[in-house]
Design an enzyme around this catalytic site. Structure first.
Site, mmCIF file in Angstrom:
data_model
loop_
_atom_site.group_PDB
_atom_site.id
_atom_site.type_symbol
_atom_site.label_atom_id
_atom_site.label_comp_id
_atom_site.label_asym_id
_atom_site.label_seq_id
_atom_site.Cartn_x
_atom_site.Cartn_y
_atom_site.Cartn_z
ATOM 1 N N ASP A 24 0.923 -1.196 -0.320
ATOM 2 C CA ASP A 24 -0.248 0.010 0.120
ATOM 3 C C ASP A 24 1.561 1.558 -0.265
ATOM 4 O O ASP A 24 1.585 1.311 1.238
ATOM 5 C CB ASP A 24 -1.029 -0.157 1.222
ATOM 6 C CG ASP A 24 -1.941 0.969 1.091
ATOM 7 O OD1 ASP A 24 -1.542 2.102 0.851
ATOM 8 O OD2 ASP A 24 -2.758 1.186 2.177
ATOM 9 N N ASN A 51 2.711 6.792 -10.404
ATOM 10 C CA ASN A 51 1.539 6.907 -10.326
ATOM 11 C C ASN A 51 0.091 6.625 -9.830
ATOM 12 O O ASN A 51 -0.397 6.432 -10.071
ATOM 13 C CB ASN A 51 1.634 5.299 -11.274
ATOM 14 C CG ASN A 51 0.670 6.219 -12.568
ATOM 15 O OD1 ASN A 51 -0.005 6.647 -12.739
ATOM 16 N ND2 ASN A 51 0.148 5.039 -13.086
ATOM 17 N N SER A 100 1.052 13.765 -12.906
ATOM 18 C CA SER A 100 0.024 14.979 -11.883
ATOM 19 C C SER A 100 -1.258 14.573 -12.787
ATOM 20 O O SER A 100 -1.588 13.313 -13.403
ATOM 21 C CB SER A 100 0.436 16.068 -11.761
ATOM 22 O OG SER A 100 -0.489 17.153 -11.396
ATOM 23 N N SER A 101 -1.764 15.785 -14.008
ATOM 24 C CA SER A 101 -3.149 15.642 -13.638
ATOM 25 C C SER A 101 -3.525 16.827 -14.647
ATOM 26 O O SER A 101 -3.269 18.354 -13.795
ATOM 27 C CB SER A 101 -4.253 15.273 -12.443
ATOM 28 O OG SER A 101 -5.336 16.149 -13.679
ATOM 29 N N TYR A 113 -8.613 16.719 -4.944
ATOM 30 C CA TYR A 113 -8.011 16.452 -5.554
ATOM 31 C C TYR A 113 -6.852 17.598 -6.295
ATOM 32 O O TYR A 113 -5.865 17.092 -6.937
ATOM 33 C CB TYR A 113 -8.681 15.919 -6.287
ATOM 34 C CG TYR A 113 -7.993 14.530 -7.633
ATOM 35 C CD1 TYR A 113 -7.448 13.570 -6.817
ATOM 36 C CD2 TYR A 113 -8.426 15.170 -8.764
ATOM 37 C CE1 TYR A 113 -6.467 13.108 -8.397
ATOM 38 C CE2 TYR A 113 -7.397 13.982 -10.092
ATOM 39 C CZ TYR A 113 -7.187 13.359 -9.273
ATOM 40 O OH TYR A 113 -6.126 12.349 -10.834
ATOM 41 N N LYS A 117 -2.320 17.506 -7.288
ATOM 42 C CA LYS A 117 -1.993 17.022 -7.877
ATOM 43 C C LYS A 117 -1.354 18.619 -8.256
ATOM 44 O O LYS A 117 -0.388 17.994 -9.360
ATOM 45 C CB LYS A 117 -3.333 17.002 -9.801
ATOM 46 C CG LYS A 117 -3.769 15.585 -9.180
ATOM 47 C CD LYS A 117 -2.905 14.180 -9.163
ATOM 48 C CE LYS A 117 -3.135 13.291 -9.706
ATOM 49 N NZ LYS A 117 -1.869 12.128 -9.657
ATOM 50 N N VAL A 146 -8.201 10.619 -20.287
ATOM 51 C CA VAL A 146 -7.974 9.561 -21.477
ATOM 52 C C VAL A 146 -9.191 8.810 -22.091
ATOM 53 O O VAL A 146 -9.711 8.348 -20.940
ATOM 54 C CB VAL A 146 -6.635 8.505 -20.495
ATOM 55 C CG1 VAL A 146 -6.179 7.820 -21.801
ATOM 56 C CG2 VAL A 146 -6.134 10.110 -20.528
#
Length: 218
Positions: A24, A51, A100-101, A113, A117, A146
């Protein structure tokens, strides 16, 4: 590879020809053991990809302090600890990639979130400075939405075809979401010696996506 589910990890390792270590990543001790075991089995490390991602709770008013803490643990804190543990095994010329995002640099839900990120993007920039004298590069990659079979956007498309079509049409200049291969190809390049001049960067792979979420439209 590292994951919590031993059966799925073993299946993925067989398909890809590698091996998996069960851990974890929000447990620093377990993550450290996973990095060390990987280095031992591989005879050292050349690359690291951080990731893991996800979030708990909703927006600011629908989430708790614990939701925020967990979201930061699974995103930016796991990345920082993974790099810390990997550095002793990385040679000069080693490369790190933090996933990241688009939400980390274009405002979108959820607030916890998005903040985590954004922190990953800044973490990559700072670690690139800190680790430069070791010859280790650190970059961030920020995928947009995606589309792949069985993924979240594929399910959204099946359940809300008109809403998905509007999102695809209005938020993507090319009229389509990006693909897994487009993200993976960029990751491979950034990790490789061909990208030796790229360090501390955030590279978006989002097809010039306008907004991180379809919710804005509806």
């Amino acid at each position: 590879m590292c994951a919590r589910d031993q059966a799925r990890l073993a299946e993925a390792a067989r398909e890809l020809g590698g091996f998996g270590v069960v851990a974890d990543v929000t447990d620093p001790d377990a993550l450290g053991r996973a990095v060390d075991e990987s280095a031992e089995r591989l005879g050292g490390l050349d690359l690291l990809v951080a990731n893991a991602g996800g979030s708990a709770g909703g927006g600011l008013l629908e989430s708790t302090p614990r939701d925020w803490a967990h979201t930061f643990e699974v995103n930016v804190l796991h990345a920082a600890h993974a790099v810390r543990c990997a550095v002793p095994h990385l040679p000069a010329g080693g490369s790190v990639l933090i996933i990241s995002s688009i939400t980390g640099w274009k405002a979108g839900p959820k607030s916890s979130y998005a903040a985590a990120k954004a922190a990953e993007i800044h973490l990559a920039a700072v670690l690139a400075q800190e680790l430069a004298d070791r010859g280790v590069r650190v970059n961030a990659l920020s995928p947009g939405s995606v589309l792949f079979e069985g993924g979240g956007w594929d399910r959204f498309r099946a359940a809300n075809p008109e809403r998905f079509a509007a999102f695809e049409r209005e938020d993507f200049p090319a009229g389509r979401l990006v693909t897994v291969d487009e993200v993976a190809d960029t990751a491979c390049f950034l990790l490789s010696p061909r990208a030796s001049g790229i360090n501390g960067a955030n590279v978006p792979v989002d097809g010039a996506q306008d907004h991180p979420s379809a919710a804005r439209l509806f």
